[in-house]
Design a protein around this motif. Structure first.
Motif, short mmCIF file in Angstrom:
data_model
loop_
_atom_site.label_atom_id
_atom_site.label_comp_id
_atom_site.label_asym_id
_atom_site.label_seq_id
_atom_site.Cartn_x
_atom_site.Cartn_y
_atom_site.Cartn_z
N ILE A 348 6.57 -9.32 -0.85
CA ILE A 348 6.16 -10.12 0.29
C ILE A 348 4.66 -9.98 0.53
N LEU A 349 4.14 -8.75 0.43
CA LEU A 349 2.71 -8.50 0.58
C LEU A 349 2.10 -8.18 -0.78
N GLU A 350 1.02 -8.88 -1.11
CA GLU A 350 0.37 -8.68 -2.40
C GLU A 350 -0.65 -7.56 -2.33
N GLU A 351 -0.95 -6.99 -3.49
CA GLU A 351 -1.88 -5.87 -3.58
C GLU A 351 -3.26 -6.23 -3.04
N THR A 383 -4.10 4.81 -1.07
CA THR A 383 -4.62 5.64 -2.17
C THR A 383 -3.76 5.49 -3.41
N TRP A 384 -2.46 5.53 -3.23
CA TRP A 384 -1.54 5.35 -4.35
C TRP A 384 -1.72 3.98 -5.00
N GLU A 389 -3.75 0.82 -9.58
CA GLU A 389 -4.56 -0.28 -10.10
C GLU A 389 -5.53 0.23 -11.16
N GLU A 390 -6.16 1.41 -10.89
CA GLU A 390 -7.10 1.97 -11.86
C GLU A 390 -6.41 2.37 -13.15
N GLU A 391 -5.20 2.95 -13.04
CA GLU A 391 -4.45 3.34 -14.24
C GLU A 391 -4.07 2.12 -15.07
#
Length: 440
Positions: A348-351, A383-384, A389-391
């Motif tokens: 429902i909510l995007e990153e 933070t998670w 996203e970085e990984e």
């Protein structure tokens, strides 16, 4: 008179959608010849459309003028036309404007947005909702004359209704000298005001009587009442955004209290009122409380209808979630990270929307102090989200380390993957706190 299936492609004798067989009667002679569709009112009632729509459709297809006499239920197409030909044209009209494109049932209704100039079709049988697929020239007439409009206010052409009102106004101010004398208006006036004169030109044709029974009169009065109600509803689009939001609020509240929340109906209502993106504020306020984790599972599909690929609606939903947390601060404030992850996992909510929300404190929906507390409690999830996203970005580059050797001297399998040396596992710092979002 007999009846036929609304969808005549269905040959089942027990098909429950029936309509009277179209009856046409030719009147007059010479240049004044015309075809009266005797039972158009009954046919239109059976297919759930105003009688003016199929009549106007006939005129468009035959290149003929059409005239309506609502007082005596007379619907006229100029020229001599066979009933069988008109029945075939009616089948074409039903395919374009009555049958559902998904389930082929005639339990549909047309929803008109005069501001946007769009026509949508909703099916009560299967729940289908979408834009009308037909691009027929009749669409312009439908936009000018919505289904719920009082039929007496409609003209026999796109401009005749206004022209007749204008001519009557001039006649009232200037007497008989101020009346318009164009042939088309005189012809329309003859039909509406003096239908008995038409009988003089029948030349031996049988007279057709109008049903004046108490039941028929009551049915026609009900149609007029429904038309007036529809006209009032259409005026909602001209109200301020706050008034339109209040209308949508009452709609959702009634649906919630009755336990019959139907996603497609609420989406259609939000579209009609032009408040679809902002509607998530109302939905969050009325459907969520301290048991938001359970209520989200129940209403997930509803929120997907509003939030899918609509970042503006998602931002308004975050504002609504902040307000719900503010109302139940004691139980929900410590669980902000878990709540946001539930909405994220439910798609429902995007990153991107969540990261943008986390980047700034706003006092638009709650106080600045409370907004700061909510953001602080959301840090664990944000933070998670950023680390994930970085990984993912770093993982995209790992494919470049694979080496492929091609030996053109070998006729068998020529592709060999070079063995890569084992990668040592990174050391783990026992003092570092691992974030387990599922344990929140």
């Amino acid at each position: 008179m007999g009846s036929v299936n609304v969808n005549r492609n269905v040959s089942d004798a027990f098909y429950r959608y029936k309509m009277p067989r179209l009856m046409a009667k030719v009147e007059g002679k010479g240049n004044g010849i015309k075809t009266v569709i005797v039972n158009m009112a009954e046919v239109a009632k059976a297919i759930g459309r105003p009688a003016t729509y199929p009549t106007k459709f006939f005129g468009c297809e035959l290149g003929a003028q059409t005239q309506f006499d609502f007082k005596h239920d007379r619907f006229i197409v100029n020229g001599a036309h066979d009933a069988g030909k008109l029945q075939d044209l009616l089948d074409c009209f039903i395919r374009k404007y009555v049958l559902c494109p998904e389930c082929d049932n005639p339990e549909t209704e047309l929803m008109i947005s005069t501001r946007k100039g769009t026509i949508h079709q909703g099916c009560k049988a299967c729940g289908y909702y979408g834009s009308l697929e037909s691009n027929h020239k009749l669409n312009a007439y439908i936009l000018k004359n919505p289904p719920n409009l009082n039929p007496a206010a409609q003209g026999s052409s796109l401009t005749e209704g206004k022209r007749n009102r204008r001519s009557k106004k001039q006649g009232g101010e200037n007497g008989e000298g101020g009346r318009s004398s164009s042939p088309e208006e005189n012809n329309s006036e003859l039909i509406v005001q003096a239908p008995e004169k038409l009988a003089e030109d029948n030349d031996g044709y049988d007279n057709w009587a109008v049903d004046v029974s108490e039941e028929a009169v009551r049915a026609r009065m009900q149609d007029l009442t429904d038309g007036a109600k529809g006209l009032t509803i259409d005026e909602d689009t001209d109200k301020t955004e706050k008034e339109r939001m209040d209308i949508f609020y009452n709609k959702v509240q009634k649906a919630r209290d009755s336990g019959s929340i139907i996603a497609r109906e609420l989406v259609a209502e939000a579209d009609r009122l032009d408040v679809k993106s902002k509607a998530t504020l109302v939905l969050a306020e009325l459907l969520f409380d301290e048991k938001i984790h359970l209520q989200l599972k129940k209403h997930r599909v509803l929120f997907l209808h509003f939030c899918h690929e609509d970042q503006k609606a998602q931002r308004y939903l975050l504002g609504g979630i902040e307000q719900v947390i503010g109302l139940h601060k004691g139980s929900l404030l410590p669980k902000v990270s878990a709540i946001l992850k539930l909405f994220y996992d439910a798609d429902i909510l995007e990153e991107a929307v969540l990261l943008d929300w986390a980047s700034k404190i706003s006092k638009k929906y709650v106080s600045k102090e409370l907004s700061q507390e909510i953001h602080n409690n959301a840090n664990q999830f944000i933070t998670w989200l950023r680390e994930a996203e970085e990984e993912e970005e770093s993982g995209d580059d790992s494919d470049d380390d694979v080496e492929i050797e091609y030996n053109d001297r070998v006729h068998t399998s020529t592709l060999k993957a070079q063995p890569t040396p084992p990668v040592a596992k990174p050391s783990v710092d026992d003092n570092e706190d691992d974030v387990d979002i599922d344990a929140i």
